[in-house]
Design a protein around this motif. Structure first.
Motif, PDB file in Angstrom:
ATOM      1  N   MET A   1      -1.206   5.761  -8.191  1.00  0.00           N
ATOM      2  CA  MET A   1      -2.397   6.970  -7.209  1.00  0.00           C
ATOM      3  C   MET A   1      -1.911   6.280  -5.821  1.00  0.00           C
ATOM      4  O   MET A   1      -2.615   5.201  -5.318  1.00  0.00           O
ATOM      5  N   SER A   2      -1.376   7.290  -4.748  1.00  0.00           N
ATOM      6  CA  SER A   2      -1.152   6.796  -3.601  1.00  0.00           C
ATOM      7  C   SER A   2      -2.357   6.821  -2.737  1.00  0.00           C
ATOM      8  O   SER A   2      -3.431   7.531  -3.271  1.00  0.00           O
ATOM      9  N   PHE A   3      -2.067   6.105  -1.683  1.00  0.00           N
ATOM     10  CA  PHE A   3      -3.819   6.430  -0.702  1.00  0.00           C
ATOM     11  C   PHE A   3      -3.807   7.287  -0.598  1.00  0.00           C
ATOM     12  O   PHE A   3      -5.161   8.362  -0.388  1.00  0.00           O
ATOM     13  N   ASP A   4      -3.311   8.958  -0.431  1.00  0.00           N
ATOM     14  CA  ASP A   4      -3.230  10.077  -0.566  1.00  0.00           C
ATOM     15  C   ASP A   4      -3.338  11.388  -1.385  1.00  0.00           C
ATOM     16  O   ASP A   4      -2.761  11.753  -1.109  1.00  0.00           O
ATOM     17  N   ALA A   5      -3.478  10.232  -2.380  1.00  0.00           N
ATOM     18  CA  ALA A   5      -2.849  10.995  -3.343  1.00  0.00           C
ATOM     19  C   ALA A   5      -4.275  12.275  -4.057  1.00  0.00           C
ATOM     20  O   ALA A   5      -3.477  13.157  -4.480  1.00  0.00           O
ATOM     21  N   LEU A   6      -5.314  11.923  -3.673  1.00  0.00           N
ATOM     22  CA  LEU A   6      -6.453  12.930  -3.838  1.00  0.00           C
ATOM     23  C   LEU A   6      -6.266  13.247  -2.580  1.00  0.00           C
ATOM     24  O   LEU A   6      -6.657  12.657  -1.393  1.00  0.00           O
ATOM     25  N   ASP A   7      -7.011  14.924  -2.279  1.00  0.00           N
ATOM     26  CA  ASP A   7      -7.110  15.010  -0.956  1.00  0.00           C
ATOM     27  C   ASP A   7      -8.559  15.339  -1.254  1.00  0.00           C
ATOM     28  O   ASP A   7      -9.938  16.469  -0.818  1.00  0.00           O
ATOM     29  N   THR A   8      -9.691  13.799  -1.475  1.00  0.00           N
ATOM     30  CA  THR A   8     -11.015  14.536  -1.037  1.00  0.00           C
ATOM     31  C   THR A   8     -11.528  13.250   0.201  1.00  0.00           C
ATOM     32  O   THR A   8     -10.875  12.353   0.172  1.00  0.00           O
ATOM     33  N   TRP A   9     -12.457  13.027   0.556  1.00  0.00           N
ATOM     34  CA  TRP A   9     -13.245  12.116   1.472  1.00  0.00           C
ATOM     35  C   TRP A   9     -13.439  11.103   1.424  1.00  0.00           C
ATOM     36  O   TRP A   9     -13.095  10.370   1.501  1.00  0.00           O
ATOM     37  N   TRP A  10     -14.133  10.785  -0.120  1.00  0.00           N
ATOM     38  CA  TRP A  10     -13.637   9.219  -1.348  1.00  0.00           C
ATOM     39  C   TRP A  10     -12.700   8.717  -1.484  1.00  0.00           C
ATOM     40  O   TRP A  10     -13.167   7.270  -1.437  1.00  0.00           O
ATOM     41  N   TRP A  11     -11.621   9.661  -1.756  1.00  0.00           N
ATOM     42  CA  TRP A  11     -10.765   8.648  -2.128  1.00  0.00           C
ATOM     43  C   TRP A  11     -10.387   7.572  -1.313  1.00  0.00           C
ATOM     44  O   TRP A  11      -9.907   6.026  -1.881  1.00  0.00           O
ATOM     45  N   PRO A  12     -10.108   8.148  -0.060  1.00  0.00           N
ATOM     46  CA  PRO A  12      -9.319   6.678   0.966  1.00  0.00           C
ATOM     47  C   PRO A  12     -10.114   6.000   0.308  1.00  0.00           C
ATOM     48  O   PRO A  12      -9.818   3.861   0.569  1.00  0.00           O
ATOM     49  N   TYR A  13     -11.155   5.554   0.971  1.00  0.00           N
ATOM     50  CA  TYR A  13     -12.344   5.218   0.821  1.00  0.00           C
ATOM     51  C   TYR A  13     -12.574   4.368  -0.731  1.00  0.00           C
ATOM     52  O   TYR A  13     -12.502   2.474  -0.654  1.00  0.00           O
ATOM     53  N   LEU A  14     -12.689   4.403  -1.588  1.00  0.00           N
ATOM     54  CA  LEU A  14     -11.913   4.269  -3.010  1.00  0.00           C
ATOM     55  C   LEU A  14     -10.900   3.088  -3.177  1.00  0.00           C
ATOM     56  O   LEU A  14     -10.673   1.539  -3.648  1.00  0.00           O
ATOM     57  N   PHE A  15      -9.944   3.418  -1.905  1.00  0.00           N
ATOM     58  CA  PHE A  15      -8.756   2.948  -2.810  1.00  0.00           C
ATOM     59  C   PHE A  15      -8.485   1.169  -2.138  1.00  0.00           C
ATOM     60  O   PHE A  15      -8.289   0.618  -2.155  1.00  0.00           O
ATOM     61  N   ILE A  16      -9.624   1.885  -1.127  1.00  0.00           N
ATOM     62  CA  ILE A  16      -9.638   0.730   0.080  1.00  0.00           C
ATOM     63  C   ILE A  16     -10.774  -0.218  -0.615  1.00  0.00           C
ATOM     64  O   ILE A  16     -10.367  -1.746  -0.631  1.00  0.00           O
ATOM     65  N   LEU A  17     -11.142   0.058  -1.370  1.00  0.00           N
ATOM     66  CA  LEU A  17     -12.597  -1.006  -1.483  1.00  0.00           C
ATOM     67  C   LEU A  17     -11.709  -1.626  -3.100  1.00  0.00           C
ATOM     68  O   LEU A  17     -11.341  -2.891  -3.137  1.00  0.00           O
ATOM     69  N   ILE A  18     -10.871  -0.757  -4.072  1.00  0.00           N
ATOM     70  CA  ILE A  18     -10.052  -1.681  -4.661  1.00  0.00           C
ATOM     71  C   ILE A  18      -8.737  -2.236  -4.897  1.00  0.00           C
ATOM     72  O   ILE A  18      -9.042  -3.502  -4.823  1.00  0.00           O
ATOM     73  N   ALA A  19      -7.832  -1.746  -3.655  1.00  0.00           N
ATOM     74  CA  ALA A  19      -7.478  -2.527  -3.808  1.00  0.00           C
ATOM     75  C   ALA A  19      -7.001  -3.684  -1.865  1.00  0.00           C
ATOM     76  O   ALA A  19      -6.439  -4.328  -2.459  1.00  0.00           O
ATOM     77  N   GLY A  20      -8.175  -3.044  -1.960  1.00  0.00           N
ATOM     78  CA  GLY A  20      -8.865  -4.050  -0.188  1.00  0.00           C
ATOM     79  C   GLY A  20     -10.148  -4.984  -0.626  1.00  0.00           C
ATOM     80  O   GLY A  20      -9.729  -6.379  -0.658  1.00  0.00           O
ATOM     81  N   ALA A  21     -11.071  -4.669  -0.758  1.00  0.00           N
ATOM     82  CA  ALA A  21     -12.323  -5.572  -0.725  1.00  0.00           C
ATOM     83  C   ALA A  21     -11.962  -6.292  -2.103  1.00  0.00           C
ATOM     84  O   ALA A  21     -12.266  -7.701  -1.932  1.00  0.00           O
ATOM     85  N   VAL A  22     -12.105  -5.827  -3.506  1.00  0.00           N
ATOM     86  CA  VAL A  22     -11.936  -6.600  -4.298  1.00  0.00           C
ATOM     87  C   VAL A  22     -10.893  -7.512  -4.461  1.00  0.00           C
ATOM     88  O   VAL A  22     -11.312  -8.667  -5.491  1.00  0.00           O
ATOM     89  N   THR A  23      -9.647  -7.290  -4.636  1.00  0.00           N
ATOM     90  CA  THR A  23      -8.880  -8.226  -4.450  1.00  0.00           C
ATOM     91  C   THR A  23      -8.664  -9.523  -3.177  1.00  0.00           C
ATOM     92  O   THR A  23      -8.161 -10.309  -3.142  1.00  0.00           O
ATOM     93  N   THR A  24      -9.619  -9.107  -2.275  1.00  0.00           N
ATOM     94  CA  THR A  24      -9.871 -10.315  -1.404  1.00  0.00           C
ATOM     95  C   THR A  24     -11.281 -10.855  -1.424  1.00  0.00           C
ATOM     96  O   THR A  24     -10.604 -12.283  -1.375  1.00  0.00           O
TER      97      THR A  24
END
Lengths: 121, 246
Positions: A1-24
Motif C-alpha cells: 500500500m503506497s502513499f498514493d494507493a487509495l484515491d481518498t483524501w484521508w489515506w495520505p494522512y493515515l499513511f503519514i500517521l502510521i509510517a511517520g508519527a507512530v514510528t517516531t
C-alpha cells in the motif's frame, strides 16, 4: 500500500500517521519509559546510535548524490565539492554549523552564477 | 510537598514566564538554521507531490526532520506502508537515547508521567541540543513549562515556515530552489557530526555516507536499512575493538 494507493483524501494522512508519527513517537515514549533505567553509555545504546547515524548519513548522501528538483541540474562534482568545502569550513570554524552551511551555499551559488542552470520544467 | 515554596500561589504566572523564556529560543542560531532546513524540506516535499496540508501535518505529527526526509524519500521511491514505516523507524531509533538523556533533567518528584510523554514528542535534534545546553539554568519545577516553550513553539513555527514556502516556492528561480535543496543535507552533515557522543558515531556517519549511494545503486528499495545496519554494525565493531570516547 503506497502513499498514493487509495484515491481518498484521508489515506495520505493515515499513511503519514502510521509510517511517520507512530514510528517516531514510539521511540520517544520508549525513551521516557526507560529514562534513568538504561545508561546512555551502555553498548546497546552505542549500537543503536551507530545504526541510526549510518542510516541518516545514507539519507544525506542520497540528497547530495541524487537530489530532487532544480539541484539535479548541477554537476555531481559541484554538489560534492560544495558539501566537502562546507564541512571543512565547519571544522575549521570550531564546529559552527552556520559557518558550514554558509560556506557550502557560497560555493554552490557561486558556481551557478558562473554557469547558470536551466530553469526546470 | 513539605518543601513547598512560598511562591506557590504565583506558580501559574511563573510557569508562563518560563514557557515564554523557552519560546525565546526561537531566535537562537540553531533555531534559525533549523528553519532554513525546513525551507529545504518544504521544497523537497513539494517536488515529491506532497500537498501543503500534508506537509504541515507531517511537520506537526512527526517533527524530527530526518524522519520526515526519510518518509518523503520512501514516498518518492513508491515504498509501501510497511517499507516506509520501517525505514522511518530505523532512522528514528536515535530519539530513544536522546530522550533517555533528557528525561532525568525534566523529571520532578511529584511530576506527572503523562507530561513527560507529551513533551517527548518535541524531542528532535535542535530542541534537544538547546535543552541539553540550557536546562540546568531553569529551576527544576519550571523545566517542563520551559521545555514546552522551547519545543512547542519551534514545532509550530516551522509548520508555519513549511506552509509559507508552499505559497512562494512556485515563483522562485531555479538557482534559488537548487540552493535551498542543499540546505538540508548540509545542516544534517554538520549537526550530526557535532552531536556525536563517541567516535564510533563519526565512523558510522562516514560509513553511511559511502554505503548510501552504493546500496541505492545495488538495491534502491532497501538501501536505507542496509546502509544503517551494515554501516552501523561496522562502526560498532570498530568501537568494540578500538574506539571509546570522541
Amino acid at each position: 500500500m503506497s502513499f498514493d494507493a487509495l484515491d481518498t483524501w484521508w489515506w495520505p494522512y493515515l499513511f503519514i500517521l502510521i509510517a511517520g508519527a507512530v514510528t517516531t513517537d514510539s521511540w520517544r515514549f520508549l525513551g521516557v519509559w526507560l529514562g534513568g533505567k538504561v545508561s546512555e553509555e551502555s553498548d546497546a545504546m552505542v549500537f543503536v546510535r551507530c545504526v541510526a547515524t549510518a542510516l541518516v548519513a545514507a539519507v544525506i548522501a542520497g540528497l547530495i548524490v541524487s537530489p530532487a528538483g532544480a539541484l539535479a541540474a548541477t554537476p555531481l562534482a559541484v554538489r560534492i565539492g560544495s558539501a566537502a568545502g562546507g564541512f571543512v569550513a565547519y571544522l575549521a570554524a570550531g564546529k559552527r554549523v552556520l559557518v558550514g552551511v554558509v560556506a557550502c551555499e557560497v560555493i554552490l551559488v557561486g558556481w551557478m552564477l558562473l554557469f547558470p542552470i536551466e530553469s526546470a520544467a | 510537598m513539605s518543601t513547598a515554596r512560598p511562591s506557590s500561589p504565583n506558580q501559574p504566572d511563573s510557569a508562563l514566564r518560563w514557557f515564554l523564556r523557552g519560546a525565546t529560543n526561537l531566535f537562537s542560531v540553531p533555531a534559525l538554521i533549523l528553519s532554513t532546513s525546513f525551507v529545504g524540506f518544504a521544497a523537497l516535499a513539494m517536488e515529491a507531490g506532497i500537498t501543503q496540508a500534508q506537509a504541515v501535518f507531517m511537520t506537526l505529527v512527526i517533527w524530527a526532520l530526518p524522519a520526515k526526509v526519510v518518509l518523503v524519500g520512501a514516498i518518492l521511491a513508491g515504498s509501501g506502508l510497511f517499507g516506509a514505516g520501517f525505514a522511518v523507524a530505523l532512522s528514528s531509533i536515535r530519539l530513544t537515547p536522546m530522550v533517555v538523556a533528557l528525561v532525568p533533567e525534566l523529571r520532578t518528584a511529584g511530576g506527572r508521567r503523562w507530561v513527560l510523554y507529551a513533551l517527548s514528542h518535541f524531542v528532535a535534534v535542535t530542541s534537544w541540543v538547546i535543552a541539553m545546553a540550557h536546562v540546568r539554568e531553569v529551576p527544576r519545577d519550571m523545566r517542563t513549562a520551559w521545555y514546552l516553550g522551547v519545543g512547542g513553539t519551534l514545532t509550530v513555527a516551522n509548520a508555519v515556515v513549511v506552509a509559507v514556502v508552499y505559497q512562494i516556492a512556485p515563483h522562485m528561480p531555479a538557482a534559488v530552489s537548487a540552493a535551498l535543496f542543499m540546505l538540508t543535507p548540509m545542516y544534517f552533515l554538520t549537526s550530526l557530526w557535532g552531536s556525536a557522543r563517541e567516535r564510533a558515531t563519526h565512523v558510522a556517519m562516514a560509513a553511511g555516507l559511502l554505503l548510501g549511494p552504493f546500496f541505492a545503486w545495488l538495491s534502491p528499495q532497501f538501501s536505507l536499512m542496509l546502509s544503517g545496519l551494515v554501516g552501523g554494525s561496522a562502526a560498532f565493531l570498530w568501537h568494540r575493538t578500538r574506539g571509546r570516547r570522541a
